[in-house]
Design an enzyme around this catalytic site. Sequence first.
Site, PDB file in Angstrom:
ATOM      1  N   GLY A  90       0.835  -1.198   0.000  1.00 53.35           N
ATOM      2  CA  GLY A  90       0.000   0.000   0.000  1.00 53.35           C
ATOM      3  C   GLY A  90       0.868   1.245   0.000  1.00 53.35           C
ATOM      4  N   ASP A  91       0.213   2.383  -0.206  1.00 51.63           N
ATOM      5  CA  ASP A  91       0.912   3.670  -0.166  1.00 51.63           C
ATOM      6  C   ASP A  91       2.004   3.779  -1.222  1.00 51.63           C
ATOM      7  OD1 ASP A  91      -0.670   4.298   2.082  1.00 51.63           O
ATOM      8  OD2 ASP A  91       0.653   3.022   3.268  1.00 51.63           O
ATOM      9  N   GLY A  96       1.473   5.275  -3.968  1.00 55.33           N
ATOM     10  CA  GLY A  96       1.188   6.486  -4.748  1.00 55.33           C
ATOM     11  C   GLY A  96       0.170   6.252  -5.846  1.00 55.33           C
ATOM     12  N   ALA A 134      -8.004   2.632   3.602  1.00 60.18           N
ATOM     13  CA  ALA A 134      -7.041   3.032   2.578  1.00 60.18           C
ATOM     14  C   ALA A 134      -7.185   4.520   2.279  1.00 60.18           C
ATOM     15  CB  ALA A 134      -7.285   2.229   1.310  1.00 60.18           C
ATOM     16  N   GLY A 135      -6.125   5.269   2.487  1.00 56.02           N
ATOM     17  CA  GLY A 135      -6.162   6.693   2.194  1.00 56.02           C
ATOM     18  C   GLY A 135      -5.345   6.989   0.949  1.00 56.02           C
ATOM     19  N   HIS A 136      -5.909   7.771   0.049  1.00 56.90           N
ATOM     20  CA  HIS A 136      -5.191   8.135  -1.169  1.00 56.90           C
ATOM     21  C   HIS A 136      -4.953   9.634  -1.182  1.00 56.90           C
ATOM     22  CE1 HIS A 136      -6.696   4.285  -3.386  1.00 56.90           C
ATOM     23  NE2 HIS A 136      -5.841   4.047  -2.424  1.00 56.90           N
ATOM     24  N   ARG A 146     -23.664 -12.446   6.706  1.00 56.83           N
ATOM     25  CA  ARG A 146     -24.901 -11.937   6.093  1.00 56.83           C
ATOM     26  C   ARG A 146     -25.807 -11.193   7.047  1.00 56.83           C
ATOM     27  NH1 ARG A 146     -24.794 -17.493   4.011  1.00 56.83           N
ATOM     28  NH2 ARG A 146     -23.215 -17.338   5.611  1.00 56.83           N
ATOM     29  N   THR A 183      -3.810   7.002   9.476  1.00 55.68           N
ATOM     30  CA  THR A 183      -3.457   6.874  10.894  1.00 55.68           C
ATOM     31  C   THR A 183      -2.398   7.870  11.345  1.00 55.68           C
ATOM     32  OG1 THR A 183      -1.775   5.260  10.310  1.00 55.68           O
ATOM     33  CG2 THR A 183      -3.938   4.401  10.913  1.00 55.68           C
TER      34      THR A 183
END
Length: 341
Positions: A15-16, A18, A43-45, A140, A253
């Site tokens: 992750g991260d 870019g 997930a931060g973009h 469910r 975070t």
Amino acid sequence: MFNSMLTVVVGGFFGDEGKGKLVAYLGLADDVVAAVRVGSVNAGHTVVWKGVTYKLRLIPSAFVNSKTKLMIASGALVRKDVFLSEVEALGVRDRVFLDRHAGVIDEEHVIREREDPNLSGRIGSTLQGVGAAMADRVLRRLKLAEDYPELRPYLIDVSEVVNDYVDRGFNVLVEGTQGTFLSLYHGTYPYVTSRDTTSSAVLSEVGLGPKKVDEVVVVFKSFVTRVGEGPLDGELPEEEVIKRGLIERGTVTGRARRVAPFNLELAKKAIVLNSATQVAITKLDWLFPNAYGVKEWGKLPAEARRWVDEIEGALGVPITLIGTGEEVEHVIDRRRELGYL
Ligand code: IMP
Ligand code: MG
């Protein structure tokens, strides 16, 4: 006239890498009619567009193209507050669409994760409630977007709309989240996230069959970072990270990311797991400061070109896109010269 394309972008490490910036670039460069986000709020973009920094947790990074329709997949999990506040902050109300079957995380899921010693301790989870909501979905009992009246104005069948665009020859971009080695199935279990992060899973989240895909772009950063626990081969001690100027912090975070040099073996594996047709390398300027802001291959410093050539040779997949700075337009796009466009 360009060929129509369905492009899937995924992270090749932890992750991260870019992806946000790269997807934003592709959204503009390829004039995409629709961009679809998968995954969830863990997930931060980050997108830097015309000098403004956007930290996105749900809205597709291709929002920078004002003509692009922004969609969230049925396999995604949203938080209502995050979704509605991002929609307002970006002013994209009239072009955001949410699949009616996207799952909804609520406060109770966040509390459950915070109180789980395994997630908060051993795993180093972002504690955004994603895993707990995913578990409820499997059992469910999770509520979906269509169960909430305030989400109704945004609801569509994303799979149907996106398949129709692809069949009619429009460019569509699918934006993966996190990285290959955080995959629940193919990553460094148990130090992984609560979903499969590889290209096949990304397609499944959207409801696109594998034969519809034209390009799979796997994104690697010029060095490896990992936030949270789990193995990281070649991890650099803190002093060395500082000395090399490779300090980063998590978008969601704020935690300092652990750092290791570019890992060819992991990259090779990521290429196989995702069936990459192209590779993107981001943050080349972090290794070669003279590369900052360069937009043409020929204008890169020779040592940076050599580094890229060596990796390309070892991976056996063309490196078509290279990030050279934080702005969306700080990209060397070699797709035309390499025969992809
Ligand atoms: P969780 O998915 O929030 O439970 O976190 C599990 C592991 O995946 C932790 O090590 C997190 O730091 C990591 N992780 C989850 N999402 C991301 C992301 O978007 N970028 C980087 N690491 C992530
Ligand atoms: Mg991130």
